[in-house]
Enzyme design. Structure first.
Site, PDB file in Angstrom:
ATOM      1  N   ASP A  74       0.722  -1.577   0.018  1.00  0.00           N
ATOM      2  CA  ASP A  74      -0.011   0.537  -0.038  1.00  0.00           C
ATOM      3  C   ASP A  74       1.497   1.194   0.112  1.00  0.00           C
ATOM      4  O   ASP A  74       1.929   0.976   1.135  1.00  0.00           O
ATOM      5  CB  ASP A  74      -0.626  -0.138   1.065  1.00  0.00           C
ATOM      6  CG  ASP A  74      -1.756   0.965   1.103  1.00  0.00           C
ATOM      7  OD1 ASP A  74      -2.683   1.376   0.916  1.00  0.00           O
ATOM      8  OD2 ASP A  74      -1.189   2.389   2.488  1.00  0.00           O
ATOM      9  N   TYR A  80       2.604  10.438  -0.070  1.00  0.00           N
ATOM     10  CA  TYR A  80       3.819   9.962   0.623  1.00  0.00           C
ATOM     11  C   TYR A  80       4.984  10.165   0.240  1.00  0.00           C
ATOM     12  O   TYR A  80       6.366   9.788   1.368  1.00  0.00           O
ATOM     13  CB  TYR A  80       3.782   8.100   1.257  1.00  0.00           C
ATOM     14  CG  TYR A  80       2.360   7.729   1.621  1.00  0.00           C
ATOM     15  CD1 TYR A  80       1.763   8.144   2.202  1.00  0.00           C
ATOM     16  CD2 TYR A  80       2.288   6.213   1.581  1.00  0.00           C
ATOM     17  CE1 TYR A  80       0.514   8.014   2.811  1.00  0.00           C
ATOM     18  CE2 TYR A  80       1.653   5.484   1.821  1.00  0.00           C
ATOM     19  CZ  TYR A  80       0.432   7.065   2.666  1.00  0.00           C
ATOM     20  OH  TYR A  80      -1.453   6.378   3.280  1.00  0.00           O
ATOM     21  N   LYS A  91      -3.129   6.218  -4.022  1.00  0.00           N
ATOM     22  CA  LYS A  91      -4.557   7.321  -3.305  1.00  0.00           C
ATOM     23  C   LYS A  91      -4.291   8.614  -4.412  1.00  0.00           C
ATOM     24  O   LYS A  91      -2.987   8.644  -4.790  1.00  0.00           O
ATOM     25  CB  LYS A  91      -4.349   7.015  -2.296  1.00  0.00           C
ATOM     26  CG  LYS A  91      -4.602   6.360  -0.759  1.00  0.00           C
ATOM     27  CD  LYS A  91      -4.516   6.103   0.798  1.00  0.00           C
ATOM     28  CE  LYS A  91      -3.591   4.312   1.322  1.00  0.00           C
ATOM     29  NZ  LYS A  91      -2.206   4.538   1.081  1.00  0.00           N
ATOM     30  N   HIS A 100      -7.897   9.761  -1.068  1.00  0.00           N
ATOM     31  CA  HIS A 100      -7.033   9.489   0.102  1.00  0.00           C
ATOM     32  C   HIS A 100      -7.944  10.563   1.475  1.00  0.00           C
ATOM     33  O   HIS A 100      -7.507   9.836   2.346  1.00  0.00           O
ATOM     34  CB  HIS A 100      -5.630  10.272  -0.338  1.00  0.00           C
ATOM     35  CG  HIS A 100      -4.978  10.406   0.680  1.00  0.00           C
ATOM     36  ND1 HIS A 100      -3.505   9.973   0.630  1.00  0.00           N
ATOM     37  CD2 HIS A 100      -4.745   9.573   2.013  1.00  0.00           C
ATOM     38  CE1 HIS A 100      -2.708   9.364   1.527  1.00  0.00           C
ATOM     39  NE2 HIS A 100      -3.533   9.163   2.784  1.00  0.00           N
TER      40      HIS A 100
END
Length: 321
Positions: free
Chosen positions: A55, A60, A88, A121
């Site tokens: 994931d 990120y 996401k 997200h």
């Protein structure tokens, strides 16, 4: 539960069947805050520990490293079709005309032709360059139906196998279900014994939406240090397991998949050894009764402003907590 794969030690790794008919491995690797270690963590998880679920997210900042790790794992003999890769779409991209471009950017960074799962997200739109905490005008209205229609087109065009949501409330998810032509397969949420999300879990089960638990170990930084919780420590000692293993097992026994985060090779391996034992009912209930419920991620730094539209954490979560 659906069919299973196996870790290098021969332990069966379970999968859950999604509404679409596809399957999601019960334990995945969360790459949040993995930084420069993301590539090695992903490779270790897939090749050495037997993970098949990774994931990540554009926000990120590690998708390129994750992509390198996946590519190295495939080079080592793992087949792409056996992997489940989720990412996401970030809040700045939540307008219909930006959805496809956001996905193509993610696929490019990951060096993949398709995603197994693409998630919204957070259900809020942010202005490009929004600060943290946001300034007035940084949090924008968004067209949920228009964005979801574009997500649905990604499925039809075989760029994404399943679509879903993260950090939604019952109110927001109900609204989405009213117009969805392709149902969300997965709802990813903050879930651990320190924040059980009971109502949201029940709502998802009622609507056949699979739940993935993130931050299952809590967070020392987020003020919810469950690894050192006395109840968790007592159960772990009784079962001769690590506290992390107990925390990973707890959501599995609730019928959800789970994505523990680690960049330490031995912990990555340890966290998936959770399928050949059970937490006894009395201990499961003790874990499910931990007081002082608190989220790891409440969204305050991202979305709360004095000017609104969200003036408090309670506003973010539609006062459902």
């Amino acid at each position: 539960m659906a069919q299973a794969t196996f870790t290098p030690e021969g332990e069966q790794v379970q999968k859950f069947r999604l509404l679409s008919g596809h399957t999601i491995p019960a334990v995945g690797l969360d790459t949040w805050r993995s930084g420069s270690q993301a590539r090695d963590s992903v490779f270790t998880a897939i090749v050495e520990a037997g993970y098949r679920h990774v994931d990540t997210a554009w926000e990120y900042g590690v998708q390129e490293e994750v992509g390198h790790g996946i590519k190295a794992a495939i080079h080592a003999g793992v087949e792409r079709k056996d992997l489940f890769v989720s990412s996401k779409i970030w809040c700045t991209e939540l307008s219909p005309e930006r959805v496809r471009g956001a996905l193509m950017n993610t696929l490019g960074e990951l060096q993949l032709d398709y995603l197994d799962l693409y998630l919204i997200h957070w259900p809020f739109r942010l202005k490009d360059g929004a600060s943290r905490p946001p300034k007035e005008g940084d949090v924008l209205d968004w067209d949920m139906e228009g964005v979801w229609r574009e997500m649905e087109r990604l499925v039809k065009d075989k760029l994404v196998r399943d679509i879903g949501v993260c950090n939604f409330t019952i109110k927001k998810l109900s609204r989405l279900l009213d117009f969805a032509q392709t149902m969300p397969s997965v709802c990813q949420m903050d879930m651990h014994p320190g924040w059980r999300s009971d109502k949201m879990l029940e709502f998802c089960k009622k609507n056949s939406i699979h739940v993935t638990a993130y931050s299952p170990l809590g967070s020392q930084e987020g003020g919810r240090d469950l690894i050192h919780d006395p109840t968790v420590e007592r159960v772990a000692k009784k079962l001769n397991k690590s506290t992390a293993q107990v925390m990973v097992k707890w959501p599995l026994q609730r019928g959800t998949s789970v994505i523990p985060k680690s960049t330490h090779p031995e912990r990555i391996k340890e966290n998936i050894h959770v399928f050949d034992w059970e937490i006894p009912e009395e201990d499961f209930q003790a874990l499910s009764s931990i007081p002082d419920q608190k989220r790891v991620l409440d969204g305050e730094v991202l979305f709360v402003t004095k000017q609104g539209p969200f003036r408090s954490v309670a506003d973010i979560w539609d006062r459902e907590d």
